[in-house]
Write an enzyme that holds these catalytic residues in place. Structure first.
Site, mmCIF file in Angstrom:
data_model
loop_
_atom_site.group_PDB
_atom_site.id
_atom_site.type_symbol
_atom_site.label_atom_id
_atom_site.label_comp_id
_atom_site.label_asym_id
_atom_site.label_seq_id
_atom_site.Cartn_x
_atom_site.Cartn_y
_atom_site.Cartn_z
ATOM 1 N N ASP A 40 0.841 -1.211 0.000
ATOM 2 C CA ASP A 40 0.000 0.000 0.000
ATOM 3 C C ASP A 40 0.872 1.256 0.000
ATOM 4 O OD1 ASP A 40 -2.434 -1.311 -0.066
ATOM 5 O OD2 ASP A 40 -2.500 -1.555 2.105
ATOM 6 N N GLY A 41 2.024 1.168 0.687
ATOM 7 C CA GLY A 41 2.955 2.311 0.704
ATOM 8 C C GLY A 41 3.419 2.656 -0.710
ATOM 9 N N ALA A 63 -4.158 10.513 21.338
ATOM 10 C CA ALA A 63 -3.878 10.685 22.781
ATOM 11 C C ALA A 63 -4.194 12.086 23.288
ATOM 12 C CB ALA A 63 -2.407 10.334 23.056
ATOM 13 N N ASN A 89 -4.402 8.731 1.788
ATOM 14 C CA ASN A 89 -4.696 8.106 3.087
ATOM 15 C C ASN A 89 -5.100 9.140 4.133
ATOM 16 O OD1 ASN A 89 -4.372 5.389 2.735
ATOM 17 N ND2 ASN A 89 -2.345 5.266 3.670
ATOM 18 N N GLU A 90 -4.178 10.019 4.462
ATOM 19 C CA GLU A 90 -4.450 10.972 5.540
ATOM 20 C C GLU A 90 -3.428 12.092 5.591
ATOM 21 O OE1 GLU A 90 -1.514 8.844 6.249
ATOM 22 O OE2 GLU A 90 -3.016 7.561 7.177
ATOM 23 N N ASP A 106 -1.261 14.420 21.510
ATOM 24 C CA ASP A 106 -0.132 14.092 20.622
ATOM 25 C C ASP A 106 -0.340 14.608 19.205
ATOM 26 O OD1 ASP A 106 1.026 12.860 22.704
ATOM 27 O OD2 ASP A 106 1.005 10.821 21.875
ATOM 28 N N ARG A 141 -5.684 19.396 22.909
ATOM 29 C CA ARG A 141 -4.331 19.233 23.468
ATOM 30 C C ARG A 141 -4.027 17.747 23.477
ATOM 31 N NH1 ARG A 141 -6.485 23.447 26.059
ATOM 32 N NH2 ARG A 141 -5.191 25.260 26.495
HETATM 33 P P1 NAP Z 1 5.102 2.364 6.598
HETATM 34 O O1 NAP Z 1 5.416 2.673 8.025
HETATM 35 O O2 NAP Z 1 6.106 1.621 5.808
HETATM 36 O O3 NAP Z 1 3.669 1.644 6.450
HETATM 37 C C1 NAP Z 1 2.818 1.498 7.473
HETATM 38 C C2 NAP Z 1 1.850 0.354 7.185
HETATM 39 O O4 NAP Z 1 0.597 0.923 6.793
HETATM 40 C C3 NAP Z 1 2.278 -0.594 6.082
HETATM 41 O O5 NAP Z 1 2.047 -1.906 6.542
HETATM 42 C C4 NAP Z 1 1.328 -0.246 4.949
HETATM 43 O O6 NAP Z 1 1.031 -1.358 4.110
HETATM 44 C C5 NAP Z 1 0.097 0.141 5.705
HETATM 45 N N1 NAP Z 1 -0.876 0.951 4.978
HETATM 46 C C6 NAP Z 1 -0.670 2.025 4.169
HETATM 47 N N2 NAP Z 1 -1.854 2.485 3.707
HETATM 48 C C7 NAP Z 1 -2.821 1.684 4.237
HETATM 49 C C8 NAP Z 1 -4.232 1.641 4.128
HETATM 50 N N3 NAP Z 1 -4.899 2.537 3.410
HETATM 51 N N4 NAP Z 1 -4.895 0.671 4.807
HETATM 52 C C9 NAP Z 1 -4.253 -0.231 5.553
HETATM 53 N N5 NAP Z 1 -2.911 -0.250 5.695
HETATM 54 C C10 NAP Z 1 -2.207 0.709 5.048
HETATM 55 O O7 NAP Z 1 4.805 3.736 5.870
HETATM 56 P P2 NAP Z 1 4.423 3.940 4.346
HETATM 57 O O8 NAP Z 1 4.514 2.652 3.620
HETATM 58 O O9 NAP Z 1 5.210 5.095 3.879
HETATM 59 O O10 NAP Z 1 2.892 4.311 4.515
HETATM 60 C C11 NAP Z 1 2.505 5.491 5.137
HETATM 61 C C12 NAP Z 1 1.198 5.147 5.786
HETATM 62 O O11 NAP Z 1 1.484 4.423 6.968
HETATM 63 C C13 NAP Z 1 0.415 6.341 6.253
HETATM 64 O O12 NAP Z 1 -0.384 6.863 5.213
HETATM 65 C C14 NAP Z 1 -0.386 5.769 7.406
HETATM 66 O O13 NAP Z 1 -1.705 5.355 7.011
HETATM 67 C C15 NAP Z 1 0.393 4.556 7.847
HETATM 68 N N6 NAP Z 1 0.898 4.783 9.198
HETATM 69 C C16 NAP Z 1 0.288 4.107 10.208
HETATM 70 C C17 NAP Z 1 0.681 4.325 11.515
HETATM 71 C C18 NAP Z 1 -0.017 3.565 12.600
HETATM 72 O O14 NAP Z 1 -0.902 2.769 12.283
HETATM 73 N N7 NAP Z 1 0.324 3.808 13.849
HETATM 74 C C19 NAP Z 1 1.693 5.224 11.814
HETATM 75 C C20 NAP Z 1 2.276 5.920 10.769
HETATM 76 C C21 NAP Z 1 1.867 5.690 9.455
HETATM 77 P P3 NAP Z 1 2.084 -2.034 3.105
HETATM 78 O O15 NAP Z 1 2.983 -2.867 3.973
HETATM 79 O O16 NAP Z 1 1.215 -2.842 2.216
HETATM 80 O O17 NAP Z 1 2.811 -0.916 2.400
#
Ligand code: NAP
Length: 267
Positions: free
Chosen positions: A45-46, A185, A122-123, A150, A148
């Site tokens: 997804d990334g 948070a 995504n966001e 994170d 207030r």
């Molecule tokens: P990453 O840290 O490598 O990826 C975070 C995880 O989020 C990966 O497993 C990715 O899937 C999954 N992901 C991305 N979009 C998704 C969606 N729409 N639905 C379900 N899972 C999803 O960072 P990145 O690959 O650059 O992706 C950035 C995304 O990570 C952000 O858009 C955010 O949604 C997510 N993220 C999540 C958290 C958290 O849950 N605490 C924190 C920071 C960021 P793949 O392994 O298939 O790429």
């Protein structure tokens, strides 16, 4: 049919990428990185997030399809072993597939330098760099709360399964034209109070976030991030433009949710 491929760069994604180009040439598809009709994301997804931002300025002309080289993704449903089938569908032209359009968010960022507009698949998140984020939220120009905590996460329906889900936000079906605002948070006690749950705004609403002056802010848009020391406000709303995914076969959203987060149902 003009196409391009974006891959994650790991061994299996690069191998799948190279095989894709070979088969595509045999089937008469034209490689056109500048003006592709379809962009194929190979990875996770990334990787789709990277592909989206590469072509964010031509969302009206370009559709996306994902091949996953790891676990099943929310944006990627094809497996490397299915390359030939996928390419044959693409070569057969527009009659062999349908396009689904999903909402994305528009973020207007106002800093001391002026205003810039971005899109996110995504966001968008806001966090304090040096501690608690203090920010006023206004919904449709009316003061809503003083936050207030994170940080704050503003997600699309397809992004609701990403960061938003880790914040206990609801999962929204991507046919809903909405944005979800979830707290990270929040500080809630007798002095400080925010809603404490996520909210979902419809298409014709907007939310402005005004961080307290002088704070260093980390702002993320999908996988991208920037540190801002002169952020005045951000406005978030459902964008007028949508992202298009090509569907050569059904890819039901709730099946993906079940397979990703629940797995087999034990009676
Ligand atoms: P990453 O840290 O490598 O990826 C975070 C995880 O989020 C990966 O497993 C990715 O899937 C999954 N992901 C991305 N979009 C998704 C969606 N729409 N639905 C379900 N899972 C999803 O960072 P990145 O690959 O650059 O992706 C950035 C995304 O990570 C952000 O858009 C955010 O949604 C997510 N993220 C999540 C958290 C958290 O849950 N605490 C924190 C920071 C960021 P793949 O392994 O298939 O790429």
């Amino acid at each position: 049919m003009k196409y391009n491929v974006v891959n994650r760069g790991d061994e299996i994604s690069v191998r799948t990428n190279n095989r894709f180009h070979e088969l595509a040439a045999e089937c008469g598809l034209t490689l056109d990185p500048e003006h592709p009709d379809i962009v194929v994301s190979i990875g996770g997804d990334g990787t789709m997030l990277h592909a989206f931002h590469l072509y964010a300025d031509r969302l009206d002309q370009t559709s996306f399809v994902g091949i996953h080289t790891g676990h099943l993704g929310f944006y990627a449903d094809w497996k490397p072993m299915e390359l030939e089938t996928l390419i044959r569908h693409m070569a057969a032209g527009a009659e062999s597939f349908r396009t689904v359009k999903y909402p994305i968010i528009e973020i207007q960022i106002v800093t001391g330098q002026g205003m810039e507009t971005y899109l996110a698949l995504n966001e968008c998140t806001l966090k304090g760099v040096e501690g608690t984020l203090v920010a006023e939220l206004r919904i449709n120009d009316e003061r809503f709360e003083m936050f207030r905590g994170d940080g704050i996460c503003i997600s699309t329906p397809t992004g609701s399964t990403g960061y938003n889900r880790s914040l206990n936000g609801a999962i929204l079906h991507p046919s809903l034209e909405a944005v979800q605002i979830a707290e990270m948070a929040s500080l809630n006690n007798r002095v400080y109070r925010s809603l404490g749950s996520s909210i979902v705004l419809p298409k014709h609403h907007h939310c402005d976030i005004y961080p307290k002056k002088g704070q260093k802010i980390l702002l993320t848009l999908d996988h991208l991030n920037m540190q801002l020391s002169d952020l005045v406000s951000i406005r978030c709303m459902v964008a007028d433009r949508k992202v298009s995914f090509v569907r050569f076969r059904p890819f039901p959203f709730w099946n993906r949710v079940r397979e990703s987060f629940i797995g087999d149902i034990v009676e």
